[in-house]
Design a protein around this motif. Structure first.
Motif, PDB file in Angstrom:
ATOM      1  N   ASN A 149       0.847  -1.198   0.000  1.00  0.00           N
ATOM      2  CA  ASN A 149       0.000   0.000   0.000  1.00  0.00           C
ATOM      3  C   ASN A 149       0.883   1.248   0.000  1.00  0.00           C
ATOM      4  N   PHE A 150       0.756   2.091  -1.011  1.00  0.00           N
ATOM      5  CA  PHE A 150       1.588   3.292  -1.065  1.00  0.00           C
ATOM      6  C   PHE A 150       0.793   4.460  -1.663  1.00  0.00           C
ATOM      7  N   CYS A 151       1.271   5.681  -1.420  1.00  0.00           N
ATOM      8  CA  CYS A 151       0.652   6.857  -2.027  1.00  0.00           C
ATOM      9  C   CYS A 151       1.733   7.684  -2.701  1.00  0.00           C
ATOM     10  N   GLY A 178      -5.715  21.073 -14.589  1.00  0.00           N
ATOM     11  CA  GLY A 178      -4.498  20.276 -14.473  1.00  0.00           C
ATOM     12  C   GLY A 178      -4.111  20.008 -13.034  1.00  0.00           C
ATOM     13  N   ILE A 179      -5.116  19.961 -12.132  1.00  0.00           N
ATOM     14  CA  ILE A 179      -4.826  19.703 -10.721  1.00  0.00           C
ATOM     15  C   ILE A 179      -5.697  18.556 -10.226  1.00  0.00           C
ATOM     16  N   THR A 180      -5.251  17.921  -9.141  1.00  0.00           N
ATOM     17  CA  THR A 180      -6.041  16.859  -8.515  1.00  0.00           C
ATOM     18  C   THR A 180      -6.746  17.446  -7.305  1.00  0.00           C
ATOM     19  N   ILE A 181      -8.061  17.222  -7.201  1.00  0.00           N
ATOM     20  CA  ILE A 181      -8.848  17.750  -6.082  1.00  0.00           C
ATOM     21  C   ILE A 181      -9.249  16.617  -5.137  1.00  0.00           C
ATOM     22  N   LYS A 182      -9.689  15.483  -5.714  1.00  0.00           N
ATOM     23  CA  LYS A 182     -10.088  14.335  -4.905  1.00  0.00           C
ATOM     24  C   LYS A 182      -9.042  13.229  -4.995  1.00  0.00           C
ATOM     25  N   SER A 183      -8.727  12.613  -3.847  1.00  0.00           N
ATOM     26  CA  SER A 183      -7.835  11.448  -3.860  1.00  0.00           C
ATOM     27  C   SER A 183      -8.505  10.300  -4.619  1.00  0.00           C
ATOM     28  N   GLN A 184      -7.703   9.445  -5.247  1.00  0.00           N
ATOM     29  CA  GLN A 184      -8.235   8.270  -5.930  1.00  0.00           C
ATOM     30  C   GLN A 184      -7.405   7.056  -5.536  1.00  0.00           C
ATOM     31  N   ALA A 185      -8.082   5.951  -5.204  1.00  0.00           N
ATOM     32  CA  ALA A 185      -7.377   4.709  -4.851  1.00  0.00           C
ATOM     33  C   ALA A 185      -7.551   3.715  -5.989  1.00  0.00           C
ATOM     34  N   VAL A 186      -6.478   2.990  -6.331  1.00  0.00           N
ATOM     35  CA  VAL A 186      -6.578   2.003  -7.406  1.00  0.00           C
ATOM     36  C   VAL A 186      -5.692   0.798  -7.089  1.00  0.00           C
ATOM     37  N   ARG A 187      -6.183  -0.389  -7.426  1.00  0.00           N
ATOM     38  CA  ARG A 187      -5.464  -1.656  -7.170  1.00  0.00           C
ATOM     39  C   ARG A 187      -4.822  -2.127  -8.479  1.00  0.00           C
ATOM     40  N   MET A 188      -3.535  -2.451  -8.426  1.00  0.00           N
ATOM     41  CA  MET A 188      -2.802  -2.861  -9.637  1.00  0.00           C
ATOM     42  C   MET A 188      -2.032  -4.155  -9.365  1.00  0.00           C
ATOM     43  N   PRO A 189      -2.075  -5.109 -10.287  1.00  0.00           N
ATOM     44  CA  PRO A 189      -1.227  -6.303 -10.158  1.00  0.00           C
ATOM     45  C   PRO A 189       0.156  -6.016 -10.738  1.00  0.00           C
ATOM     46  N   TYR A 234       2.588  -9.595  -7.138  1.00  0.00           N
ATOM     47  CA  TYR A 234       2.218  -8.718  -6.021  1.00  0.00           C
ATOM     48  C   TYR A 234       0.954  -7.930  -6.369  1.00  0.00           C
ATOM     49  N   VAL A 235       0.316  -7.410  -5.325  1.00  0.00           N
ATOM     50  CA  VAL A 235      -0.833  -6.513  -5.491  1.00  0.00           C
ATOM     51  C   VAL A 235      -0.434  -5.147  -4.940  1.00  0.00           C
ATOM     52  N   LEU A 236      -0.478  -4.127  -5.784  1.00  0.00           N
ATOM     53  CA  LEU A 236      -0.134  -2.765  -5.365  1.00  0.00           C
ATOM     54  C   LEU A 236      -1.409  -1.941  -5.222  1.00  0.00           C
ATOM     55  N   ASN A 237      -1.596  -1.324  -4.066  1.00  0.00           N
ATOM     56  CA  ASN A 237      -2.699  -0.377  -3.869  1.00  0.00           C
ATOM     57  C   ASN A 237      -2.116   1.031  -3.868  1.00  0.00           C
ATOM     58  N   MET A 238      -2.385   1.788  -4.949  1.00  0.00           N
ATOM     59  CA  MET A 238      -1.821   3.123  -5.068  1.00  0.00           C
ATOM     60  C   MET A 238      -2.902   4.181  -4.831  1.00  0.00           C
ATOM     61  N   ILE A 239      -2.525   5.254  -4.101  1.00  0.00           N
ATOM     62  CA  ILE A 239      -3.442   6.367  -3.871  1.00  0.00           C
ATOM     63  C   ILE A 239      -2.799   7.631  -4.430  1.00  0.00           C
TER      64      ILE A 239
END
Length: 627
Positions: free
Chosen positions: A20-22, A65-76, A92-97
């Motif tokens: 799990n990382f951001c 060109g800016i991010t306002i809301k955080s987004q979580a996504v799961r990637m293999p 592995y399973v990566l959870n990126m925010i």
């Protein structure tokens, strides 16, 4: 070459293979573009569906060109056996925010950090460390996350990776050779970064057999499915059709759907220890899914909640009024719907004698305010007037009573003992050539220098204590223009202080117009009064009688302008004759004007309010998200 693999279904993932990382960074340092490359490399988004800033879902995010809301996504991600980074081979399973970068959205970043074990600290190889880089780094360190330093945009002609790698290494205490170098635009070094994330990020730790506990780190409102709650599971597991309990409110719901985001929702049977996923309970009120709350099961649930974090308090207040009074119910519904997706927005009804019915809204900063107003006008087709932004003051009277003032119209009458204003700790990063210019600006804004450090030979970090009331006006714009755009600013609330503040009223024909009132430092009151009186003289149409425009502190007038009356030529038909007849007509007209002045009211057109309040020292923050 590393390859992606099919994402394991939720509910069957060993915590040992979860990472799990951001991604944290200053504005415009390439977070969203790096996220795009990761989505493509891991095969989660195919070439047909790919688009720039894939995780920025709102139109306004993509335009600015800016991010306002955080987004979580799961990637293999599959690490090959011959990788140069020394990561353990396997799937592995990566959870990126992906997190926002602007100071107004720091609360979004703090939510994201709670769900992670590591943070990728991204720095532009052409610009170096900026103010928000430091702020987000300190947030990550306080959350006890492992920091992975990365230089982005190394393909730019102006990039200086050696210099900024040394700067970054000195900041976090590592060797410059440990700073990874990537180009999110071309994809250079992103594969190595994914392997490093697998190698350096600690696997999540939790008790799979304990009662379930999951931390809510975000919640959004979906028109069709109700509230979608994003959670990170710490202990146990959450299964489809379980009855769950929110520990802070005690509310019990049935889970209608559970799953992960990859990057679209993928429905599953359960989510277990270390997984980041979503829950849908059919609830229609986002306030029932409080950020920082702990989710557990109704039966045999946990007794001890996880350490949540405080709800963000508004820092800036502004009134929002519809130009057409009939739009008031629409504005109320629009604010309620917007609040479902933005828990930091607060509002309450208020009435203005000049502007009619509207709402007093609380925001986290000027950009937050501007984006909220922009969304209201776009998504709900409203035309709005917003009053000048102001902060919260505490006024103590001589009789000992204390008044909290969020609006100049609430400023108490009578003998005042003291007024306290909020102050902020500001961090300014800039080239050392601009030290004198920045000091001059901060002194003008009543700032106090707390310290100064050189990050490198030509870059300096300056720390100031500044009144928040000065920050929310034109401070940011002046800082950018005086430093040719090179300075960056970050600030956080740090208590309050006693100040010599006064309320300046704008009077039209002796009657105060509440929409133009302002609470200012005594030294700035005269210039505000002169500016507003001059501006209104140009904007208000001439009446049948003379209209005085006055700026006053209490009973003392500090500035005045007159709008001359429209005069009819009553002597037009007098051809020669006795002068006494002409004088009689003029005296009659003068008496009529005097009577009209006593009974007449000044009509201020809505356009005048829009023009007077649109640039009323508030400073435009249009490009604050860009730089």
């Amino acid at each position: 070459m590393a390859t992606s693999s099919t994402a394991p279904r939720p509910g069957h993932t060993d915590p040992a293979i979860i990472r799990n990382f951001c991604i944290i960074a200053h504005i415009d340092h390439g977070k969203s573009t790096l996220a795009d490359r990761m989505l493509q490399l891991t095969g989660v988004v195919d070439a047909r569906a790919a688009r720039a800033q894939y995780l920025d879902r709102m139109d306004i995010e993509r335009e600015r060109g800016i991010t306002i809301k955080s987004q979580a996504v799961r990637m293999p991600w599959t690490v090959p056996s011959d990788n140069e980074q020394g990561a353990e081979p396997g799937a592995y399973v990566l959870n990126m925010i992906d997190t926002p970068g602007h100071v107004d959205f720091t609360y979004e970043v703090s939510r994201s950090l709670e769900a992670c074990e590591a943070a990728v600290l991204l720095v532009d190889a052409a610009q170096g460390i900026e103010a928000q880089t430091l702020a987000n780094l300190y947030l990550a360190m306080n959350a006890d996350l492992h920091i992975i330093p990365v230089l982005n945009k190394i393909d730019l002609p102006s990039a200086n990776p050696e210099k900024y790698a040394a700067e970054l290494a000195g900041l976090i205490g590592c060797d410059p050779s440990e700073v990874l170098q990537t180009s999110a635009k071309t994809g250079l070094g992103v594969e190595a970064l994914l392997n490093e994330i697998v190698k350096q990020t600690p696997a999540p730790v939790g008790d799979a057999d304990a009662p379930p506990r999951a931390l809510i780190f975000d919640s959004v409102y979906d028109t069709y499915r109700g509230v979608v709650t994003y959670v990170r599971v710490i202990d146990g597991k959450l299964s489809h059709r379980d009855r769950i309990k929110m520990m802070s409110t005690g509310a019990v719901h049935e889970m209608l759907e559970v799953g992960v985001i990859s990057p679209e929702p993928v429905k599953g049977s359960e989510i277990g220890v270390g997984e980041v996923g979503y829950l849908i309970t059919g609830v229609k009120d986002v306030r029932q899914s409080r950020v920082g709350d702990t989710v557990t099961s109704q039966h045999n649930g946990a007794t001890e909640a996880l350490g949540g974090y405080k709800h963000p308090n508004p820092m800036v207040y502004s009134g929002l009024y519809p130009i057409d009074g009939d739009d008031y119910p629409t504005l109320r519904d629009a604010l309620e719907r917007l609040q479902l997706n933005d828990a930091a927005l607060t509002f309450e009804p208020e009435t203005s004698g000049a502007l009619g019915f509207g709402f007093r809204c609380g925001f986290l900063g000027l950009l937050h305010m501007e984006i909220t107003r922009d969304r209201l006008e776009r998504e709900f087709n409203l035309e709005l007037i917003s009053t000048a932004p102001n902060v919260v003051y505490e006024v103590q009277m001589e009789d000992g009573s204390v008044h909290t003032v969020t609006n100049p119209s609430e400023y108490p009458e009578g003998k005042i003992a003291e007024v306290r204003e909020p102050v902020v700790k500001a961090t300014i990063l800039a080239p050392s050539d601009y030290i004198g210019t920045i000091m001059e600006l901060c002194q003008l804004k009543r700032g106090q220098l707390q310290g100064m450090d050189y990050l490198s030979e030509d870059r300096v970090e300056m720390r100031y204590t500044l009144p928040m009331g000065e920050i929310v006006f034109d401070f940011f714009d002046q800082l950018k223009s005086r430093t040719k755009g090179y300075a960056s600013l970050d600030y956080e609330r740090s208590g309050d202080q006693v100040a010599d503040l006064v309320k300046v009223d704008i009077l039209l024909q002796g009657e105060p117009v509440d929409a133009f009132s302002a609470i200012l430092h005594r030294d700035a009151a005269y210039s505000y009064g002169v500016m507003m009186a001059g501006k209104l003289k140009e904007l208000i149409p001439r009446q049948q009688f003379e209209v005085p425009i006055q700026a006053a502190i209490g009973a003392r007038v500090i500035a005045r302008e007159n709008i001359r009356a429209i005069r009819k030529d009553v002597l037009a038909k007098c051809y020669g004759g006795d002068i006494s007849r002409k004088r009689k007509l003029l005296e009659k007209q003068k008496a009529g004007k005097k009577r009209m002045k006593n009974i007449g009211s000044v009509e201020v057109p809505p356009e005048a309010f829009v023009a007077a309040l649109s640039n009323d020292g508030a400073g435009s923050s249009v490009d604050k998200g860009k730089k």
